[in-house]
Scaffold this motif. Structure first.
Motif: not given
Lengths: 287, 287, 287, 287, 287, 287
Positions: A144-168
């Motif tokens: 069914g909708l079990v997925g296999e990771i093809m790619d990770v783009d860390p930009q949104p996580i990095q954007d959150a870090i750069d703005a001072g947040y702990i990304p969850v």
């Protein structure tokens, strides 16, 4: 409990070299299991994370939420079907997975960080397309909708870090093959995120003390392990069952440039602080 | 459908002054109702938003999700109790509200933006503590976890804009009085967010054509309305029932510095583009 | 003319993928010929350019001004002498060229952009030494102050873009061999500028519909052409006369990294918008 | 001429406090008259300006070009008509003014700066709408396209400074009353630009030694003058004729916040350096 | 010494709110006396400072060095003359003061910070003219090169902080009345620096436990004191002798906007950490 | 002395190309010897440096202070012991070296720069660990705390430049082998700093006119010298004695990427300006 102020100062002082070591580094914490269910442990884990952030360490929290998902499925009277040991994820189940992970577990964690005066931003694999997956195709079976990771783009996580947040980060992935989203394994997601960010450490919080030579004897804990030693231990049956995929995630992270991956006991209070800021390792480090 | 390329160019050209007018401005879109339920309308609304972002307008999407919440409550067999016309929100209901809004509706919207090559970040009032509320205390009645907004800190929304995302905001608020979170009215939240960001426009997508003098006759649409004219129309019964709180939100936004607040028909395809990028207003503007 | 507001919205909506495609990219428009002489066409071209800028595309306008130069030479009673088909440029002629291009045509274009609420900055090859040339030495003949471009430094153009302006560039070059400045071919200058900026597109506005297999039959338009196909078409006489240097400029630009070079009909209103923002190509694309 | 190296070092050393004094300050130089016509003086003025830029002073050059305009009008056989002492500027004359100022004089100055390894950017009042004017309406007379400055927006000049250029500004203004552009007085434009930039100094290069008590005796030079002393000197006839508008410009600049405005003799080599970098003032300072 | 890892984690965890409280704030530490002479205490003080910096607190160290100066004067056989209780500072003494403070004490502190993997930059009042003084003129007496602080420009300290260093400041001031430099009181300098930076805290490390009601009984420590209570305590003789100028510095700092000024016992190991990162205050706080 | 203002302007004007040549480049000046002892020469050297900074050249001053150290040692009655021609540096001597260089000479230079309205920041090898050394081990002899430079980290110097200061560097190094600090050769330190910064020039101020073919005849000055010619001149005895290490420093700097290293006569007033800003070289350039 009754520490003198001199004790307190001495201990803070002894943490100095560890704080220096991880300053400005990224630590990915995979959070789940019992450490997530007990309110007291949750408080301890989250305050550890807020503290690390404050002393200049960039923590990223990656979480799953199996038990909460099961509870909800039960609540709506949905029966689970298993394929090759994996829960078959039909569209209705996927909706519940997404709701529980992104809506309940994630925002509850965000809320706890904020309550401790930290600043958190809750994300999932669909925000900024940060985790991209396609349908898992293993052994010609349909999960069914079990997925296999093809790619990770860390930009949104990095954007959150750069703005001072702990990304969850909730481990629901954006689909790149026509389906909107996928249910993905949280340990794997944490390992891939750690790799994509060239994190210093990947910490996997579990419900066991670490890798034990004899599972019945905690004194046989293997405190560190080279990647090259893993196959021998698998063969010998020391690494077995549910431990195999966890260790595999650690191995993958280390091979992709993460300095060390740790299996930590999330049931032990402040195990993250103990691991990072004292010279007593707890759990098993793969490096 | 069969527009000549000259037609297309001409129309793009005629949009120029409108694009210039809103360039670098913030537009808050309150999204909900039928425009959110029909897949086709959803596609139209989201693509309008992606287009606005691309032509240099900072769009913020604020959404509720009443129908989806009701569906889920029904699914788990939860009966609703009403107090003074408002649904009493007990802890279990609040969990469902949070899950549906932050986990389902929000991430589905994020996913749709990303599918159209936009970049979105899903937030709720708990992320970075952006919407802070306390227990609603109206007429000495107990509404459970229904909250009253005490403060809006637009920083997390602004951080997402600065990093290039379209922020999509669920209207669940962080509690500042001991409770973790609150269920809040989405129209009010949108108005308060628009006010806190000194937005140029607040667009409230509804299931009606706008404010009608005679509700049975669409030709009696009031296309614009000064804030000062509102009391008279309330007295005259032209603004009545569910329209009153909506208009009140508009009035509050305008009084707080938003240039114009619009009641738009979300059932009409591309009503946002029509409103912002052509000289044909649709719906009712309060200013 | 009598488009409904729904039509308008639909067409804007359909432009979305094209706007996304060129977002943050650089487009060099060579502007000249009849599209420059008719006031109505000029208005259409300039508004297209202002619109592109507004939707996030970095447009650079490069212009010549042959007819205006001829008019002025006539006015002061200067007779033209031709060498090998090129107008011999003596010092007095060079003065007129400089005055007309940098002082009249350039500033009139700047003025038109500003009148449409765009922001423009007029430059020539001498500003910041952006186009550097030496005396043309072809076939041992003396053409006076006709120059051959030796180098293009795109920094002043980029500075203007970074400060938010639409750069409008006159094709007069700074001399690097003792002479103060040179008259240079505008098509060549545009191609060299596009190459130096690694532009996405070079659009050459002309007075013809594009490359026609049969010049008398517009239905024989060749809408796209690989660089490798050019020699065959030259041999076959399809590319001939004044078309040869234009196509050569396109080929040079594409070979230097520009994704596509287009011969567009400047006499057709909004041909730039049609080419970039709809799926109907007009004119001939070399790629 | 035969300075020893010790002399050279000593003189450079003595310039130190003056360089410190004007570091990072803005100096507006109004350049015109004979200092602009003699090639040798032009070279001296421009090299002074390049040197000032290099030692950290932000120089802005504002120029007119009366003689060149007259020459060109003569060349095309255009007769001049005067209204109340001002040349009536019909559309054809305006075209010549624009061409000569923006195309010839401006770009020649830019070219000279670049030849001395400075970096210049040529602008006029239409670039970025920096000088805005309307039709002069004085005494109910019609002067044609002679403009009165309504506003100066120094942003385009500041953008050029920020990007490292010496801005060279032609005194042609953008029309804000329907006409495309206007011919404006260069002294006034320089004063208004200096005021809008809160410049440290306004230097007006002229063909006279400064303000003389007795015009036939250079030894009667008034080297400095308070703004408050001007009316008395006008009454006494010491300030008269063409000197009146020049002094008025200086007074306006000083009243708007410029620290000092100077009437300098442009026919004297390096008068700018002498004025700014030595303790010998030349000419007359209004403060 | 034998803390369990759980103890360590618990104590780090309990420091969290204090670290949050001072995050990004500036703390000025006046360092001197016995805490500076004992190698062990020096190590403890410096490691506290490095730790504070690491957890995001901007520490500025201001130091004197009386004992080292006396030693050196003795070494060169210089006898001290006292005027009104202050050491008369002749030119030779001033040289020794400057050498010892800026050359020995300062660079030794810098060296110790660097040895603990911190980054330090040693400054004195002459670097960037940060402390400006004139000859002290008190009671018509001549104290030689004893200076009175006229102005503090915190820019060089801020520049060092911005570049990531812990600034270590020697209390030698630049003379603004003809003399090159002055010997200034270190407590006063620290107070003035704290005021000029709007520091959160001024910590004065001394050789006493704080302000005692009965100097012979440490249990009579006054742990906090409002500025308004000071005069009463002076009158009562509780604040007397050398304590008066120290308390005066604290009062001045608080009046100028510093939130709290503390008299701390530098002989107590980690008194800085105890004061800032635990809820046990040590010493006396004036606020 | 009696230069006319025209002379002054002419000379400033002639410095233009030299100022352009070194603009934004780094020049390291090794300052010592007699040019440092005479108050008049000191004034001249420092004002040259302030002037260079002001015209956009990044000057770094590196200084020793042998004579002042000797004076102080004499004052405290310390006898010097020599090993292989180098002064044996025991701990007490090292303290004096550190005090004199970092505390006296350095801050006096800083003070002089500030007095001339320049901005200086005094640093030594311990600030930010910029010069790292270990115990010199040459020929198995013990020289005490004489150090050999192991590494130079130019970051603290660059930080000071970036914040607008003239860095003044004392040649005392941080020990990386257990000792706190080392006495190092100032010429070597200057050369290593110039190399680490990829400086344009290294200027070594000495007490001789440069390299002379015949040391008794100043007319035999060798004004420039290729690195490859050095060995021949050493063999021929032209480079001998104390000149050998100085030339070696120059050679090392040039080999590491410095464009030219100069031996300049510091006793000649303004020799730095003469060398850099006129076409008369003084002294010897190695390139």
């Amino acid at each position: 409990m009754a520490y003198s102020m001199e004790d307190r100062a001495q201990i803070l002082f002894e943490a100095l070299p560890y704080i220096q070591k991880f300053n400005r580094k990224t630590i990915v914490v995979k959070y789940g299991g019992n450490a997530m269910i007990s309110a007291e442990l949750r408080q301890a884990v989250i305050s550890d994370i807020v503290l690390l952030k404050l002393v200049g360490i960039n923590v990223v929290v990656v979480h799953g939420g199996g038990p909460e998902i099961s509870d909800m499925l039960k609540k709506i009277g949905k029966e689970s079907r298993f394929v090759n040991g994996l829960r078959y994820t039909d569209a209705e189940t996927m909706d519940i997975v997404q709701m529980i992970l992104c809506g309940k577990v994630n925002k509850d964690l965000v809320s706890m960080v904020e309550a401790l005066s930290g600043r958190a931003m809750g994300l999932c694999g669909m925000d900024g397309n940060l985790i991209q997956a396609k349908k898992l195709d293993e052994g010609g079976l349909d999960y069914g909708l079990v997925g296999e990771i093809m790619d990770v783009d860390p930009q949104p996580i990095q954007d959150a870090i750069d703005a001072g947040y702990i990304p969850v980060v909730s481990t629901v992935a954006a689909g790149i093959d026509g389906n909107k989203c996928y249910n993905i394994n949280a340990d794997t997601a944490a390992a891939r995120i750690a790799a994509s960010m060239q994190a210093e450490k990947l910490l996997i919080l579990t419900d066991i003390p670490g890798l034990l030579r004899d599972v019945k004897d905690e004194s046989t804990l293997i405190s560190s392990l080279r990647v090259s030693e893993v196959p021998v231990l698998v063969k010998a049956g020391v690494i077995s069952g549910g431990m195999i995929p966890k260790i595999d995630c650690c191995v993958e992270a280390v091979r992709s440039g993460v300095s060390g991956a740790h299996i930590l006991d999330g049931r032990k209070k402040h195990s993250i602080l103990i691991e990072l800021l004292t010279d007593s390792g707890v759990g098993t480090m793969i490096y």
